[in-house]
Design a protein around this motif. Structure first.
Motif, PDB file in Angstrom:
ATOM      1  N   ASP A  10       0.823  -1.218   0.000  1.00 41.11           N
ATOM      2  CA  ASP A  10       0.000   0.000   0.000  1.00 41.11           C
ATOM      3  C   ASP A  10       0.857   1.269   0.000  1.00 41.11           C
ATOM      4  N   LEU A  11       1.905   1.259   0.789  1.00 37.66           N
ATOM      5  CA  LEU A  11       2.821   2.397   0.850  1.00 37.66           C
ATOM      6  C   LEU A  11       3.514   2.598  -0.492  1.00 37.66           C
ATOM      7  N   GLU A  12       4.010   1.523  -1.059  1.00 38.49           N
ATOM      8  CA  GLU A  12       4.695   1.627  -2.342  1.00 38.49           C
ATOM      9  C   GLU A  12       3.743   2.102  -3.433  1.00 38.49           C
ATOM     10  N   GLN A  13       2.475   1.675  -3.380  1.00 37.27           N
ATOM     11  CA  GLN A  13       1.499   2.122  -4.375  1.00 37.27           C
ATOM     12  C   GLN A  13       1.238   3.623  -4.260  1.00 37.27           C
ATOM     13  N   LEU A  14       1.198   4.133  -3.036  1.00 41.88           N
ATOM     14  CA  LEU A  14       1.039   5.581  -2.853  1.00 41.88           C
ATOM     15  C   LEU A  14       2.203   6.339  -3.495  1.00 41.88           C
ATOM     16  N   VAL A  15       3.410   5.825  -3.301  1.00 43.22           N
ATOM     17  CA  VAL A  15       4.582   6.475  -3.889  1.00 43.22           C
ATOM     18  C   VAL A  15       4.529   6.392  -5.408  1.00 43.22           C
ATOM     19  N   VAL A  16       4.183   5.233  -5.948  1.00 38.82           N
ATOM     20  CA  VAL A  16       4.063   5.069  -7.403  1.00 38.82           C
ATOM     21  C   VAL A  16       3.030   6.052  -7.951  1.00 38.82           C
ATOM     22  N   ASP A  17       1.867   6.133  -7.315  1.00 44.44           N
ATOM     23  CA  ASP A  17       0.821   7.052  -7.780  1.00 44.44           C
ATOM     24  C   ASP A  17       1.307   8.494  -7.752  1.00 44.44           C
ATOM     25  N   ARG A  18       1.972   8.874  -6.670  1.00 43.16           N
ATOM     26  CA  ARG A  18       2.472  10.245  -6.540  1.00 43.16           C
ATOM     27  C   ARG A  18       3.498  10.549  -7.624  1.00 43.16           C
ATOM     28  N   LEU A  19       4.429   9.620  -7.832  1.00 47.54           N
ATOM     29  CA  LEU A  19       5.473   9.831  -8.834  1.00 47.54           C
ATOM     30  C   LEU A  19       4.896   9.872 -10.246  1.00 47.54           C
ATOM     31  N   ALA A  20       3.979   8.961 -10.549  1.00 43.70           N
ATOM     32  CA  ALA A  20       3.377   8.928 -11.886  1.00 43.70           C
ATOM     33  C   ALA A  20       2.592  10.195 -12.160  1.00 43.70           C
ATOM     34  N   ASP A  21       1.890  10.704 -11.150  1.00 46.80           N
ATOM     35  CA  ASP A  21       1.135  11.947 -11.324  1.00 46.80           C
ATOM     36  C   ASP A  21       2.065  13.121 -11.625  1.00 46.80           C
ATOM     37  N   ILE A  22       3.212  13.150 -10.970  1.00 44.72           N
ATOM     38  CA  ILE A  22       4.154  14.262 -11.166  1.00 44.72           C
ATOM     39  C   ILE A  22       4.885  14.150 -12.498  1.00 44.72           C
ATOM     40  N   THR A  23       5.312  12.931 -12.851  1.00 42.81           N
ATOM     41  CA  THR A  23       6.153  12.759 -14.045  1.00 42.81           C
ATOM     42  C   THR A  23       5.363  12.529 -15.326  1.00 42.81           C
ATOM     43  N   GLY A  24       4.110  12.092 -15.185  1.00 46.80           N
ATOM     44  CA  GLY A  24       3.333  11.739 -16.359  1.00 46.80           C
ATOM     45  C   GLY A  24       3.709  10.379 -16.921  1.00 46.80           C
ATOM     46  N   GLN A  25       4.585   9.668 -16.247  1.00 48.02           N
ATOM     47  CA  GLN A  25       5.020   8.339 -16.674  1.00 48.02           C
ATOM     48  C   GLN A  25       3.907   7.323 -16.387  1.00 48.02           C
ATOM     49  N   GLN A  26       3.858   6.268 -17.170  1.00 48.01           N
ATOM     50  CA  GLN A  26       2.914   5.190 -16.910  1.00 48.01           C
ATOM     51  C   GLN A  26       3.191   4.592 -15.530  1.00 48.01           C
ATOM     52  N   ARG A  27       2.126   4.206 -14.834  1.00 50.10           N
ATOM     53  CA  ARG A  27       2.290   3.666 -13.488  1.00 50.10           C
ATOM     54  C   ARG A  27       3.148   2.392 -13.477  1.00 50.10           C
ATOM     55  N   TRP A  28       2.995   1.549 -14.468  1.00 51.81           N
ATOM     56  CA  TRP A  28       3.784   0.326 -14.491  1.00 51.81           C
ATOM     57  C   TRP A  28       5.272   0.628 -14.647  1.00 51.81           C
ATOM     58  N   GLN A  29       5.601   1.668 -15.432  1.00 51.51           N
ATOM     59  CA  GLN A  29       7.004   2.055 -15.590  1.00 51.51           C
ATOM     60  C   GLN A  29       7.558   2.605 -14.274  1.00 51.51           C
ATOM     61  N   THR A  30       6.730   3.412 -13.633  1.00 49.65           N
ATOM     62  CA  THR A  30       7.136   3.986 -12.346  1.00 49.65           C
ATOM     63  C   THR A  30       7.317   2.875 -11.315  1.00 49.65           C
ATOM     64  N   PHE A  31       6.385   1.920 -11.303  1.00 46.35           N
ATOM     65  CA  PHE A  31       6.485   0.795 -10.378  1.00 46.35           C
ATOM     66  C   PHE A  31       7.788   0.035 -10.585  1.00 46.35           C
ATOM     67  N   LEU A  32       8.119  -0.274 -11.839  1.00 40.33           N
ATOM     68  CA  LEU A  32       9.336  -1.034 -12.109  1.00 40.33           C
ATOM     69  C   LEU A  32      10.583  -0.295 -11.647  1.00 40.33           C
ATOM     70  N   ALA A  33      10.619   1.011 -11.874  1.00 42.52           N
ATOM     71  CA  ALA A  33      11.772   1.804 -11.439  1.00 42.52           C
ATOM     72  C   ALA A  33      11.882   1.814  -9.917  1.00 42.52           C
ATOM     73  N   LEU A  34      10.759   2.016  -9.236  1.00 40.69           N
ATOM     74  CA  LEU A  34      10.766   2.025  -7.774  1.00 40.69           C
ATOM     75  C   LEU A  34      11.116   0.640  -7.230  1.00 40.69           C
ATOM     76  N   ASP A  35      10.552  -0.387  -7.844  1.00 43.18           N
ATOM     77  CA  ASP A  35      10.807  -1.752  -7.390  1.00 43.18           C
ATOM     78  C   ASP A  35      12.298  -2.091  -7.473  1.00 43.18           C
ATOM     79  N   ASP A  36      12.966  -1.665  -8.536  1.00 42.38           N
ATOM     80  CA  ASP A  36      14.410  -1.891  -8.663  1.00 42.38           C
ATOM     81  C   ASP A  36      15.172  -1.263  -7.503  1.00 42.38           C
ATOM     82  N   VAL A  37      14.817  -0.026  -7.182  1.00 38.99           N
ATOM     83  CA  VAL A  37      15.494   0.695  -6.101  1.00 38.99           C
ATOM     84  C   VAL A  37      15.266  -0.021  -4.771  1.00 38.99           C
ATOM     85  N   LEU A  38      14.011  -0.357  -4.484  1.00 43.88           N
ATOM     86  CA  LEU A  38      13.693  -0.972  -3.196  1.00 43.88           C
ATOM     87  C   LEU A  38      14.263  -2.379  -3.080  1.00 43.88           C
TER      88      LEU A  38
END
Length: 197
Positions: A148-176
């Protein structure tokens, strides 16, 4: 009187080397004669937050956030456990408000003291990206992933960057995933420091 065990928790290099806490955070821990394990824990979460925010700067360069606030918040988020030491080894939330009040009493501005509360209330309305990043660091340091926490971050980042949520998720997932891989070493470092010193 400050124990040698606390000083060791705040200065021992670690393997790989851990970053020192910000001066204000270390001074507060020493002034409050904090439990050594708390000092070790805050160093570990701060170190993870440093690497997390460095990765964010690299991967999400267009996303504005206050890196220094995240680093400070990660360094003091559990300070209230000085007054509620049972919460070092067991559940409890009394340390959150206690930490906030302690930080205010020691002159820390509210916008920085808030991390004592928001690190555990990341789902509350008005939560800022910095609060979410402190919460991420406070979980991933021990290898814990919170969907749930990671999804909030993905949503926030995707909203700011305009990137697709799945792309944002993959980038965040790599970092974490990279950060979580060091959890065993960090857990061992924390366990090497006594609860009381």
């Amino acid at each position: 009187m400050t124990s040698d065990a606390l000083r060791r928790a705040l200065t021992e290099p670690g393997d790989p080397p851990l970053l020192p806490l910000p001066g204000v955070a270390a001074e507060l821990l020493l002034a409050l004669a904090a439990p050594p394990r708390l000092g070790a824990h805050l160093r570990l979460v701060h170190d993870v937050a440093w690497h997390l925010t460095a990765a964010f700067t690299e991967r999400f360069g267009a996303v504005p956030f206050d890196r220094q606030a995240v680093l400070f918040g990660s360094a003091v988020h559990d300070l209230g456990k000085v007054e509620h030491p049972a919460e070092l080894t067991g559940p409890g939330s009394a340390h959150e408000e206690a930490g906030y009040q302690l930080l205010l009493r020691y002159g820390v501005p509210e916008e920085r003291a808030r991390f004592a509360v928001t690190h555990a209330a990341w789902h509350a309305p008005g939560t800022q990206l910095e609060d979410l990043l402190v919460s991420l660091a406070d979980n991933v340091w021990k290898g814990r992933r919170v969907t749930d926490l990671e999804q909030l971050v993905v949503d926030r980042l995707a909203d700011i960057t305009g990137q697709q949520r799945w792309q944002t998720f993959l980038a965040l997932d790599d970092v974490l995933a990279d950060l979580a891989a060091g959890a065993d070493r960090r857990l061992a470092f924390q366990a090497d420091h006594p609860l009381y010193g």
